[in-house]
Design a protein around this motif. Structure first.
Motif, PDB file in Angstrom:
ATOM      1  N   SER A 177      75.574  11.227  -5.112  1.00  0.00           N
ATOM      2  CA  SER A 177      75.499  10.831  -5.962  1.00  0.00           C
ATOM      3  C   SER A 177      76.085   9.947  -6.715  1.00  0.00           C
ATOM      4  N   LEU A 178      78.276  10.441  -6.075  1.00  0.00           N
ATOM      5  CA  LEU A 178      78.865  10.412  -6.991  1.00  0.00           C
ATOM      6  C   LEU A 178      79.499   8.728  -6.021  1.00  0.00           C
ATOM      7  N   ARG A 179      79.047   8.840  -4.812  1.00  0.00           N
ATOM      8  CA  ARG A 179      79.224   7.872  -3.833  1.00  0.00           C
ATOM      9  C   ARG A 179      77.939   6.496  -4.302  1.00  0.00           C
ATOM     10  N   TYR A 180      77.468   6.713  -4.863  1.00  0.00           N
ATOM     11  CA  TYR A 180      76.332   6.140  -5.534  1.00  0.00           C
ATOM     12  C   TYR A 180      76.673   5.142  -6.792  1.00  0.00           C
ATOM     13  N   ARG A 181      77.298   6.291  -7.244  1.00  0.00           N
ATOM     14  CA  ARG A 181      77.628   5.705  -9.389  1.00  0.00           C
ATOM     15  C   ARG A 181      78.980   5.053  -9.254  1.00  0.00           C
ATOM     16  N   THR A 182      79.275   4.918  -7.872  1.00  0.00           N
ATOM     17  CA  THR A 182      80.822   3.850  -7.893  1.00  0.00           C
ATOM     18  C   THR A 182      80.946   2.641  -6.457  1.00  0.00           C
ATOM     19  N   ALA A 183      79.537   2.581  -6.168  1.00  0.00           N
ATOM     20  CA  ALA A 183      79.167   1.774  -5.100  1.00  0.00           C
ATOM     21  C   ALA A 183      80.094   0.661  -5.110  1.00  0.00           C
ATOM     22  N   GLY A 184      81.062   0.177  -4.785  1.00  0.00           N
ATOM     23  CA  GLY A 184      82.030  -1.342  -4.570  1.00  0.00           C
ATOM     24  C   GLY A 184      82.878  -0.897  -5.563  1.00  0.00           C
ATOM     25  N   PHE A 185      83.760   0.365  -5.573  1.00  0.00           N
ATOM     26  CA  PHE A 185      84.658   0.168  -6.135  1.00  0.00           C
ATOM     27  C   PHE A 185      85.610   1.959  -5.786  1.00  0.00           C
ATOM     28  N   ASP A 186      86.304   0.774  -5.737  1.00  0.00           N
ATOM     29  CA  ASP A 186      87.816   1.602  -4.893  1.00  0.00           C
ATOM     30  C   ASP A 186      88.589   2.749  -5.399  1.00  0.00           C
TER      31      ASP A 186
END
Length: 199
Positions: A33-42
């Motif tokens: 869920s965390l990866r999905y919400r921040t996909a493409g962001f570093d």
């Protein structure tokens, strides 16, 4: 070995395995869920900011003590002029990313799932104690005792981890041109002044 002891031991092992599977699935879902919400962001932990796919920075905007979250926001004028805005956000105040302060399982969902895992471990302990009270053969007692010790260790590990809630987390590094809003446990918001950003 009697059928009764075999069934009790099997159910206890099944409950312990279910507790372990629940722990793994809940933590995996949380990470996904965390990866999905921040996909493409570093995320840059050294400077406490996020970088979007277009190279713009999202700086800390609000620290919510009650929910143990930090909200990061990009500048509205930058987001509103971005060619990828429609695919990124519908907000006119800039894209926002949320980062939990506490690691798994210290979120509300994590505590709920950890509580369920502990209930399963407690049920397995109850079954093993009941089986041990009814069966006194040395071989059966040794098996039940070994499983009881294993269940106690698993329960202790899960319980200690749940009780060891992180505290005194450092406040996120503040950023230039961002008015940091800090939401306290009482629900009041405190807005800070301008701060300096270190690149």
């Amino acid at each position: 070995m009697s059928t009764e002891v075999f069934l009790f031991a099997g159910y206890a092992v099944l409950l312990l395995a279910a507790a372990g599977l629940l722990e793994w699935l809940s933590a995996h879902t949380h990470r996904r869920s965390l990866r999905y919400r921040t996909a493409g962001f570093d995320y840059d932990a050294d400077h406490d900011h996020w970088r979007c796919p277009e190279g713009q920075y999202l700086w800390p905007h609000e620290l919510d003590h009650e929910r143990r979250l930090v909200r990061y926001r990009a500048q509205a004028r930058v987001c509103n002029a971005c060619p990828r805005k429609e695919a990124c956000t519908d907000s006119t105040t800039g894209r926002e990313v949320v980062r939990p302060l506490d690691p798994w399982p210290h979120s509300e969902a994590g505590r709920f799932h950890r509580g369920l895992s502990l209930v399963l471990v407690a049920l397995s302990l109850l079954m093993l104690v009941a089986a041990g009270a009814r069966n006194h053969d040395p071989g059966e007692a040794a098996l039940l005792g070994a499983l009881l010790i294993a269940a106690l260790l698993v329960g202790r590990m899960l319980g200690n981890d749940l009780r060891a809630h992180p505290s005194n987390f450092p406040a996120p590094a503040a950023a230039k041109r961002v008015r940091m809003t800090v939401t306290g446990a009482d629900g009041r918001a405190q807005v800070g002044g301008r701060t300096r950003r270190t690149p």
